[in-house]
Design a protein around this motif. Structure first.
Motif, mmCIF file in Angstrom:
data_model
loop_
_atom_site.group_PDB
_atom_site.id
_atom_site.type_symbol
_atom_site.label_atom_id
_atom_site.label_comp_id
_atom_site.label_asym_id
_atom_site.label_seq_id
_atom_site.Cartn_x
_atom_site.Cartn_y
_atom_site.Cartn_z
ATOM 1 N N GLU A 29 0.677 -1.160 0.004
ATOM 2 C CA GLU A 29 -0.004 -0.072 -0.036
ATOM 3 C C GLU A 29 0.819 1.085 0.038
ATOM 4 O OE1 GLU A 29 -3.072 -0.376 -0.475
ATOM 5 O OE2 GLU A 29 -3.308 -2.542 -0.256
ATOM 6 N N SER A 260 -3.052 4.154 -3.049
ATOM 7 C CA SER A 260 -4.036 3.419 -2.575
ATOM 8 C C SER A 260 -5.420 3.711 -2.321
ATOM 9 C CB SER A 260 -3.343 2.303 -1.389
ATOM 10 O OG SER A 260 -2.267 1.573 -1.839
ATOM 11 N N LYS A 261 -6.306 3.017 -2.418
ATOM 12 C CA LYS A 261 -7.805 3.438 -2.018
ATOM 13 C C LYS A 261 -7.865 3.565 -0.620
ATOM 14 C CE LYS A 261 -9.445 1.318 -6.351
ATOM 15 N NZ LYS A 261 -10.497 0.588 -6.954
ATOM 16 N N ARG A 263 -10.353 2.878 1.317
ATOM 17 C CA ARG A 263 -11.114 1.646 1.841
ATOM 18 C C ARG A 263 -10.210 0.465 2.390
ATOM 19 N NH1 ARG A 263 -13.775 -0.775 -3.577
ATOM 20 N NH2 ARG A 263 -11.594 -1.466 -4.818
ATOM 21 N N ASN A 264 -8.714 0.546 1.797
ATOM 22 C CA ASN A 264 -7.749 -0.425 2.328
ATOM 23 C C ASN A 264 -7.355 -0.157 3.713
ATOM 24 O OD1 ASN A 264 -8.005 -1.800 0.087
ATOM 25 N ND2 ASN A 264 -6.161 -0.893 -1.318
ATOM 26 N N TYR A 265 -7.902 1.232 4.359
ATOM 27 C CA TYR A 265 -7.169 1.156 5.520
ATOM 28 C C TYR A 265 -7.728 0.170 6.774
ATOM 29 C CZ TYR A 265 -5.159 5.925 5.353
ATOM 30 O OH TYR A 265 -4.249 6.969 4.853
ATOM 31 N N LYS A 267 -6.907 -2.583 6.902
ATOM 32 C CA LYS A 267 -6.012 -3.764 7.172
ATOM 33 C C LYS A 267 -5.264 -3.402 8.217
ATOM 34 C CE LYS A 267 -5.322 -4.699 1.903
ATOM 35 N NZ LYS A 267 -4.224 -4.601 1.022
#
Length: 576
Positions: A29, A260-261, A263-265, A267
């Motif tokens: 990311e 990175s998008k 919404r990948n937070y 993770k």
């Protein structure tokens, strides 16, 4: 010593946990600043969390020691001589200290090397930065507000790119991250993951500097060429943010990668369940405490009678012993071959007990000297009777009967001796076994009909080949969907069966843990009573404690076998 090893093991485990989360979830990311704080928080958590332990108290009923009239028959035993044993704890801690001191010296040597580079150099102050132009062939680096470079090695444009990069390091205090990661490498040098962790921190700092520097540089392509040029410089100062880094290719890839998008937070929050599991497994200490309520101590149906024969015992007293054994215990004995010296002291005697009953025993003493004390011990517990013959003066010492320490004392009757105290050795509970049973058969799918995945083109830039590959992939996925229902149903069956078995096993383990707490409390009382009655350095205490250690080793062996079976079962389930 054990507490130190446990702390190091827990801290190392947390470091591994955070590194795996970063490597598998966050490494690709572009949230570079968030990754920086995630990695630093992992180091802090690994040091702090093992200190926080939640104490869980389990209230148990008081363990009662019956007030009985017997103890252990202590048949004389030889204590094995102590053999030389290697203390592996001291060896391991010595190895750790050697590695720690060696790396600490290396750390200090790097500071000295840095000081040698900066010493006597002309410093040019500009705003918050201190620029140092050196003549040595060293890669450009920053150290707090110092930015060090060799201007003769680069063009004006290249030097501008380098300085913009190092300004980011200096402005965001990346030197602190470098020093922290280096310190943890010294502290946990034996853990190979910490070196990978340090590499991840340094690499992420370069991503941050590259990203921020590229925003201020008009020619992004020229900046990348500068990165490639700097790779020829292999000399650098270890504890600084130096412009040269290995994996230049990855830096260039990350520099050109799309953001990175958001919404990948999610993770970042994936680490939380793992931390909760760590706390539940390792940071909860269970303590058993007895309830304060007082209860009556009920006596168990146990008794021990000892009939003692001394060298002064008369023939009439021998007949009385025979009579009482017959009347009270229904035991037939025959006393013969009685010999005495001129002082009417017994020098020889033969005692036969219950011939033909399965408990046949005979003692025979011969000689010219007066005999030592001997006797007949009858232990009765819940209707079960056990007969022992004790010779050579053993009846005057504490004796071992079953798992009790029996100490006898004279009563008003000269021919009968009753035991006056008992100390029962607690028995550890048996660990539960993980439930086993048949597993459902895997679906008998015709594997020959399973489609083969298409091979990607050698040149990803070939649009025609890539278009064809994407169509083949879509067709492959469509065919594979026909195999998924059976496999999904099979996986669901396996999960349901294992979930039920795990629930049963967890309940049994909870009961077992409570039983172990009671056992530990009973062992503490047992040890205190042995010490109080016989003294910590007594032969009785040593023998009983050796027996306890033997039982605990057997218990640990059972637990290891249980763990081995669990792993075997888990492996078989995975294979299924």
């Amino acid at each position: 010593m054990e507490a130190i090893f446990i702390y190091i093991a827990k801290s190392s485990g947390l470091i591994i946990l955070f590194y795996c989360a970063y490597y598998f979830l966050l490494g690709k990311e572009t949230f570079f600043n968030s990754n920086r704080w995630f990695l630093l928080s992992g180091l802090v958590t690994s040091v702090v969390m093992p200190f926080f332990v939640y104490t869980k108290i389990i209230w148990i009923d008081p363990v009662t020691v019956p007030n009985l009239k017997y103890s252990q028959s202590f048949i004389p035993q030889t204590i094995p001589q102590e053999s030389f044993e290697i203390n592996w704890n001291y060896i391991l801690i010595s190895i750790y200290c050697i590695g720690f001191i060696a790396l600490l010296i290396k750390f200090a040597a790097d500071f000295y090397s840095l000081n040698s580079v900066l010493k006597g150099k002309k410093i040019q102050q500009q705003a918050d930065f201190k620029f140092v132009d050196i003549s040595e062939n060293i890669a450009p680096f920053s150290y707090f507000d110092y930015i060090v470079y060799n201007s003769s090695m680069y063009t004006t444009a290249e030097l501008e790119n380098i300085i913009e990069h190092e300004k980011v390091h200096s402005d965001q205090n990346h030197t602190v991250d470098v020093l922290i990661s280096r310190f943890f490498c010294v502290l946990f040098w034996f853990n190979p993951i910490i070196w990978l962790y340090k590499k991840a921190i340094l690499q992420n700092l370069e991503f941050i500097a590259d990203k921020e520097a590229a925003k201020k540089i008009s020619n992004k392509k020229a900046y990348q060429y500068t990165l490639l040029k700097i790779t020829t410089h292999e000399n650098c100062v270890a504890i600084t943010n130096h412009f040269y880094q290995s994996l230049i290719k990855k830096r260039i890839v990350m520099l050109n990668k799309n953001q990175s998008k958001k919404r990948n937070y999610w993770k970042y929050y994936a680490i939380l369940p793992a931390l909760v599991a760590f706390i539940l497994l390792f940071q909860i200490k269970t303590i058993a405490q007895e309830k304060n309520e007082t209860k009556k101590v009920s006596e168990r149906n146990q008794s021990v009678d000892v009939y003692k024969i001394k060298n002064t015992t008369t023939d009439a007293e021998l007949k009385e012993i025979t009579k009482k054994l017959k009347e009270i215990h229904h035991v037939d004995i025959e006393i013969s071959e009685v010999k005495r010296n001129s002082n009417n002291q017994l020098t020889a005697i033969k005692v036969d007990i219950e011939k033909g009953t399965g408990q046949d025993q005979t003692i025979q003493i011969e000689g010219n000297e007066p005999i030592k004390s001997c006797g007949i011990v009858i232990a009765t517990e819940n209707g079960s009777r056990k007969i022992n013959l004790v010779t050579d003066g053993g009846i005057d010492k504490p004796m071992v009967i079953g798992n009790r320490i029996v100490e006898v004392s004279e009563t008003s009757s000269p021919d009968k001796i009753s035991t006056i105290s008992t100390i029962t050795l607690p028995v550890p509970p048996t660990p539960p076994a993980f439930p086993t049973g048949p597993m459902p058969q895997a679906p008998a799918a015709d594997m020959s009909k399973m489609p083969k995945p298409p091979v990607p083109p050698a040149n990803p830039k070939d649009k025609v080949a890539m278009s064809k590959f994407e169509k083949e992939m879509a067709e492959f996925e469509r065919k594979m969907e026909s195999f998924e229902p059976d496999m999904s149903a099979y996986e669901k069956q396996i999960e349901e069966i294992m979930s039920k078995r795990e629930a049963i096993f967890e309940k049994e383990m909870e009961k077992y843990e409570i039983a172990m707490e009671k056992f530990n409390v009973a062992m503490e009382k047992f040890t205190e009573e042995i010490q109080e009655k016989y003294g910590k350095n007594s032969e009785e205490y040593e023998i009983n404690m050796k027996q306890y250690e033997k039982d605990m080793k057997a218990y640990e062996k059972n637990m290891k076998l249980q763990e081995k079976e669990m792993k075997k079962l888990e492996k078989e389930n995975k294979r299924s």
